[in-house]
Design an enzyme around this catalytic site. Structure first.
Site, PDB file in Angstrom:
ATOM      1  N   ILE B  23       0.805  -1.218   0.000  1.00  0.00           N
ATOM      2  CA  ILE B  23       0.000   0.000   0.000  1.00  0.00           C
ATOM      3  C   ILE B  23       0.838   1.268   0.000  1.00  0.00           C
ATOM      4  O   ILE B  23       0.306   2.361  -0.057  1.00  0.00           O
ATOM      5  CB  ILE B  23      -0.964   0.046   1.209  1.00  0.00           C
ATOM      6  N   GLY B  24       2.140   1.119   0.080  1.00  0.00           N
ATOM      7  CA  GLY B  24       2.941   2.338   0.081  1.00  0.00           C
ATOM      8  C   GLY B  24       4.369   2.060  -0.321  1.00  0.00           C
ATOM      9  O   GLY B  24       4.904   0.974  -0.074  1.00  0.00           O
ATOM     10  N   GLY B  26       7.883   4.329  -0.129  1.00  0.00           N
ATOM     11  CA  GLY B  26       8.528   5.611   0.135  1.00  0.00           C
ATOM     12  C   GLY B  26       9.990   5.524  -0.211  1.00  0.00           C
ATOM     13  O   GLY B  26      10.469   4.491  -0.674  1.00  0.00           O
ATOM     14  N   PHE B  28      12.223   5.503   1.894  1.00  0.00           N
ATOM     15  CA  PHE B  28      12.918   4.726   2.908  1.00  0.00           C
ATOM     16  C   PHE B  28      12.309   3.364   3.171  1.00  0.00           C
ATOM     17  O   PHE B  28      12.768   2.638   4.017  1.00  0.00           O
ATOM     18  CB  PHE B  28      13.004   5.526   4.204  1.00  0.00           C
ATOM     19  N   GLU B  30       9.019   0.119   2.120  1.00  0.00           N
ATOM     20  CA  GLU B  30       7.743  -0.279   1.550  1.00  0.00           C
ATOM     21  C   GLU B  30       6.757  -0.498   2.689  1.00  0.00           C
ATOM     22  O   GLU B  30       7.149  -0.869   3.782  1.00  0.00           O
ATOM     23  CB  GLU B  30       7.892  -1.627   0.829  1.00  0.00           C
ATOM     24  N   LYS B  46       5.606  -1.673   7.933  1.00  0.00           N
ATOM     25  CA  LYS B  46       6.542  -0.811   7.218  1.00  0.00           C
ATOM     26  C   LYS B  46       7.930  -1.420   7.315  1.00  0.00           C
ATOM     27  O   LYS B  46       8.457  -1.634   8.400  1.00  0.00           O
ATOM     28  CB  LYS B  46       6.512   0.582   7.840  1.00  0.00           C
ATOM     29  N   ASP B 147       7.876  16.079   8.410  1.00  0.00           N
ATOM     30  CA  ASP B 147       7.477  15.594   7.085  1.00  0.00           C
ATOM     31  C   ASP B 147       5.967  15.674   6.908  1.00  0.00           C
ATOM     32  O   ASP B 147       5.314  14.705   6.513  1.00  0.00           O
ATOM     33  CB  ASP B 147       7.985  14.174   6.846  1.00  0.00           C
TER      34      ASP B 147
HETATM   35  N1  ATP Z   1      -0.796   2.380   9.676  1.00  0.00           N
HETATM   36  C1  ATP Z   1      -1.044   2.514   8.370  1.00  0.00           C
HETATM   37  N2  ATP Z   1      -2.230   2.144   7.874  1.00  0.00           N
HETATM   38  C2  ATP Z   1      -2.478   2.274   6.571  1.00  0.00           C
HETATM   39  N3  ATP Z   1      -1.618   2.766   5.676  1.00  0.00           N
HETATM   40  C3  ATP Z   1      -0.427   3.150   6.092  1.00  0.00           C
HETATM   41  C4  ATP Z   1      -0.056   3.048   7.458  1.00  0.00           C
HETATM   42  N4  ATP Z   1       1.180   3.512   7.586  1.00  0.00           N
HETATM   43  C5  ATP Z   1       1.570   3.892   6.349  1.00  0.00           C
HETATM   44  N5  ATP Z   1       0.623   3.669   5.448  1.00  0.00           N
HETATM   45  C6  ATP Z   1       0.659   3.964   4.006  1.00  0.00           C
HETATM   46  O1  ATP Z   1       1.985   3.838   3.539  1.00  0.00           O
HETATM   47  C7  ATP Z   1       2.466   5.076   3.042  1.00  0.00           C
HETATM   48  C8  ATP Z   1       3.922   5.233   3.387  1.00  0.00           C
HETATM   49  O2  ATP Z   1       4.101   5.117   4.778  1.00  0.00           O
HETATM   50  P1  ATP Z   1       5.041   6.105   5.559  1.00  0.00           P
HETATM   51  O3  ATP Z   1       4.687   7.471   5.162  1.00  0.00           O
HETATM   52  O4  ATP Z   1       5.009   5.757   7.002  1.00  0.00           O
HETATM   53  O5  ATP Z   1       6.443   5.692   5.069  1.00  0.00           O
HETATM   54  P2  ATP Z   1       7.330   6.186   3.863  1.00  0.00           P
HETATM   55  O6  ATP Z   1       6.931   7.536   3.457  1.00  0.00           O
HETATM   56  O7  ATP Z   1       7.370   5.102   2.871  1.00  0.00           O
HETATM   57  O8  ATP Z   1       8.638   6.012   4.590  1.00  0.00           O
HETATM   58  P3  ATP Z   1       9.598   7.062   5.068  1.00  0.00           P
HETATM   59  O9  ATP Z   1       8.734   8.164   5.482  1.00  0.00           O
HETATM   60  O10 ATP Z   1      10.397   6.431   6.125  1.00  0.00           O
HETATM   61  O11 ATP Z   1      10.302   7.329   3.793  1.00  0.00           O
HETATM   62  C9  ATP Z   1       1.586   6.129   3.696  1.00  0.00           C
HETATM   63  O12 ATP Z   1       1.495   7.271   2.886  1.00  0.00           O
HETATM   64  C10 ATP Z   1       0.251   5.402   3.759  1.00  0.00           C
HETATM   65  O13 ATP Z   1      -0.398   5.451   2.521  1.00  0.00           O
HETATM   66 MG    MG Z   2       5.454   9.003   3.995  1.00  0.00          MG
END
Ligand code: ATP
Ligand code: MG
Lengths: 317, 381
Positions: B23-24, B26, B28, B30, B46, B147
């Site tokens: 679902i994501g 980033g 840093f 997945e 994460k 952020d």
């Molecule tokens: N608890 C959660 N429930 C549902 N979706 C989530 C959750 N945590 C994160 N996500 C999804 O994952 C995406 C990325 O997560 P997050 O922003 O924590 O990490 P990132 O941006 O990939 O990593 P980083 O910020 O360390 O680079 C979020 O934008 C969201 O869509």
């Molecule tokens: Mg993020």
């Protein structure tokens, strides 16, 4: 803050008895796993006893503190406190035979540097060591996750230094009889330094340790702070609570004072024994360990293949 | 005080969960939706990216863990546990660490990119109130988020908002500090960071809150700069020229003389947003959040006391509105929002896609402006 911390919830024990019990269990678990039908007599000869493990642990705590105090760039006190707290927490539930304290010790310091925002890149970190620095770096990095896992990822350590400074300021403003609190500072800091080598941080809250340091530091200057403690620090406490606090302070003192350094001979004998009974899978110098590292390298050559299967898995889900 | 089962109730391995979907993605790591095999609870996992880490466990992930362990609040994403995948031939003998979170159905970027999802004024108030409440809580705990952006704001299916992604967060003190200014996604980055301030504070997160608030109406990020210079130009065009008259001491900042700052720009926050935002209270709060001088920018406490939240229509729960949508909405899964080609703003030097050079890795690396390179937003200004 401290009251709902993981330190309070998971890393404070009732006393030396409870600690000894956990350590003995870790010792026993290791031996049971590796004794392979050896008789009790053989076991006693081959494996470390809980008492021998303590000698080793204490010895390495001294080495760790020395390493920290000579570290370049000079590190803040809280990094030393946190390193030692990590080290002690690790060996409450793990045997020194399973993980050699020399590896864990360095890993604790490296991790504590990161946790306390005193960031030192690994290359610079190992410059503080003599010998094969690359090997040290590899060992530290390879034990880091293990250490974090064994600490249950509870990485915040509350050290007594800040609480101590708080009491010093408080003394200045609210305890006028003590004209110059700074004159007890030397003794207070000495007490805290000694407390780092004891199990105090596994038994008492940082403010208890700090208050004990103030009380017994002042006593060295023949100053009694009992009045201050009763009327200022404990002004809201019931008689019973106050009495208990004073009792805890005496316990802190007893535990800090009871620390006895191990002799070189004692430690050397144990180390020798350890070389044979330690877990070779966790020994970066052993053949088993090296083989694992080679497997890992070989596996890394297959990255493309692994990635491909991973990608198709991802698409499937 | 003695614990019965001291060692491993908390240190589970990853096989406890089965992954359901990604679902994501980033910079840093997945993020996966997953299910606890036993309890059947749904979580978000994460992954901590360890490849390319010469320094072992990344310090940003370490901060994220430390910080989330302390922060426990209704408006902060709940970290359930950390788990580790054992080193096996499958993962090339590398063990991976996952942060396991309570699952939230949507992120705000996903919701805003879906035209079917409509927020009325009372619902926008509820979103902003929860967001500011989360900020109030973290700032009182001496944590900076660093952020803020719509993709890092999660919303549960019942409409509870949770601040997420503490991957760049850190503790702050009131003393003089020197933090890295290479934080916050470019489009949400406040002027003080763009001008090289390193002794910044909670106000940086409130700028982001202002950008997000405006986005509740515009549905796309309001200032989509291509470079740091471009971002400053866009900010000046909206908030007026950056001068020492309206912001005492700004001329002392490292980059004040190095950046080209448009002169003679009038402040037009209310005028320009008026096309989207009709409510006067909303405009007034936006104006206060998007204040150039960080020392005069509204803080979360005062923002929460703003009339916007206390006059009719009062903040209204989102659960009713969200109950009409039974699909999860995330930025990562959202279809690209294409409305014709991206128009290059005039005065934009270069068109680098990311937040400037040297932004990768290290503590507090800068992220590219948008996570999904295919993601295109309608230009607002
Ligand atoms: N608890 C959660 N429930 C549902 N979706 C989530 C959750 N945590 C994160 N996500 C999804 O994952 C995406 C990325 O997560 P997050 O922003 O924590 O990490 P990132 O941006 O990939 O990593 P980083 O910020 O360390 O680079 C979020 O934008 C969201 O869509
Ligand atoms: Mg993020």
């Amino acid at each position: 803050m401290f009251a709902n911390s993981s330190q309070h919830k998971y890393w404070l024990f009732s006393g030396e008895t409870e600690l000894a019990k956990h350590r003995a269990e870790a010792n026993k678990t290791y031996i049971e796993h590796y004794r392979q039908g050896q008789t009790d007599e053989e076991v006693a000869k081959f494996f470390l006893t809980p008492a021998e493990e303590r000698i080793l642990g204490r010895q390495y705590e001294v080495v760790l503190r020395k390493f920290c105090s000579e570290f370049q760039p000079p590190m803040p006190k809280c990094v030393i406190g946190t390193s030692l707290a990590f080290f002690k927490r690790f060996y409450v539930f793990n045997s020194t035979m399973d993980y050699h304290p020399k590896d864990i010790m360095l890993t604790c310091v490296y991790l504590a540097c990161k946790v306390e925002e005193f960031y030192v890149p690994i290359g610079q970190f190992v410059k503080n060591l003599r010998g094969d620095r690359e090997k040290f770096a590899d060992a530290i990095l390879s034990f880091e996750l293990t250490l974090m896992g064994k600490l249950n990822y509870q990485l915040t350590v509350h050290n007594p230094f800040r609480a101590m400074e708080g009491f010093m300021i408080d003394l200045k403003t609210r305890h006028q009889e003590l004209h110059n609190p700074e004159k007890i500072r030397k003794y207070v800091e000495e007490f805290l330094d000694r407390s780092l080598l004891s199990d105090a941080c596994l038994i008492f809250s940082p403010s208890q340790i700090a208050l004990a340091a103030i009380k017994f530091g002042a006593a060295k200057e023949s100053i009694s702070l009992d009045g201050y403690i009763k009327t200022v620090v404990l002004r809201l406490a019931s008689d019973k609570e106050a009495e208990n606090t004073l009792y805890q302070l005496r316990r802190v003192k007893a535990i800090v004072k009871s620390f006895e350094p191990t002799t070189r001979e004692q430690a050397q004998a144990v180390q020798k024994k350890l070389d044979r009974c330690r877990n070779q899978e966790n020994n970066p110098d052993s053949d088993i360990y090296k083989q694992k590292a080679i497997d890992k390298l070989n596996a890394e050559d297959d990255i493309p293949a692994v990635k491909r299967t991973k990608i198709s898995q991802d698409n499937g889900s | 005080m003695p614990k019965e089962e001291p060692t491993y109730p908390f240190c589970p391995d990853e096989t406890k969960y089965e992954k359901l979907a990604k679902i994501g993605q980033g910079t840093f790591g997945e993020v996966f939706k997953a299910r606890d095999k036993k309890g059947k609870i749904v979580v978000a996992m994460k992954k901590v990216l360890m490849e390319n880490e010469k320094e072992g466990f990344p310090i940003t992930a370490l901060r994220e863990i430390k910080i989330l362990q302390v922060l426990k609040n209704d408006n902060i994403v709940n970290l359930l546990e950390i788990c580790r995948a054992k080193a096996t031939p499958h993962n090339r003998y590398r063990s991976t660490v996952y942060l396991v979170f309570e699952f939230c159905e949507h992120d705000l970027a996903g919701l805003l990119s879906n035209p079917q999802v409509r927020f009325n004024l009372a619902e926008i108030k509820k979103v902003m109130q929860q967001l500011l409440n989360g900020l109030y809580y973290i700032h009182s705990n001496k944590i900076l988020h660093r952020d803020m952006k719509a993709a890092n704001i999660l919303i549960t299916k019942t409409g509870k908002l949770k601040l997420a992604d503490f991957g760049l967060a850190r503790a702050f003190s009131d003393k003089l500090n020197r933090y890295t200014n290479r934080v916050v996604t470019l489009w949400y980055r406040p002027p003080e960071l763009l001008l090289g301030e390193r002794n910044y504070g909670p106000a940086i997160d409130l700028w982001g809150a202002g950008c997000i608030m405006a986005e509740m109406w515009t549905r796309s990020p309001i200032m989509q700069g291509n470079t740091e210079q471009h971002q400053l130009t866009l900010i000046s065009q909206l908030c007026g020229s950056i001068t020492a008259d309206i912001w005492a001491g700004v001329d002392k900042l490292d980059l004040f003389n190095k950046m080209e700052l448009p002169k003679g720009q009038k402040r037009k926050v209310k005028e320009r947003l008026h096309g989207y935002v009709k409510d006067q209270y909303a405009l007034d709060l936006l104006d206060k959040l998007l204040t150039l001088d960080p020392s005069r920018r509204v803080n979360s406490d005062d923002a929460l006391n703003h009339d916007f939240f206390w006059v009719e229509p009062l903040p209204q729960d989102l659960n009713h509105m969200l109950s009409r949508h039974n699909k999860s909405m995330f930025e990562y899964l959202a279809p690209p929002r294409r409305r014709g080609p991206i128009q290059q703003q005039q005065g934009a030097p270069g068109a680098g896609p990311s937040g400037g050079p040297g932004g990768q890795g290290g503590p507090g690396g800068v992220r590219p402006a948008g996570h999904n390179p295919d993601q295109h937003f309608e230009r607002i200004f």
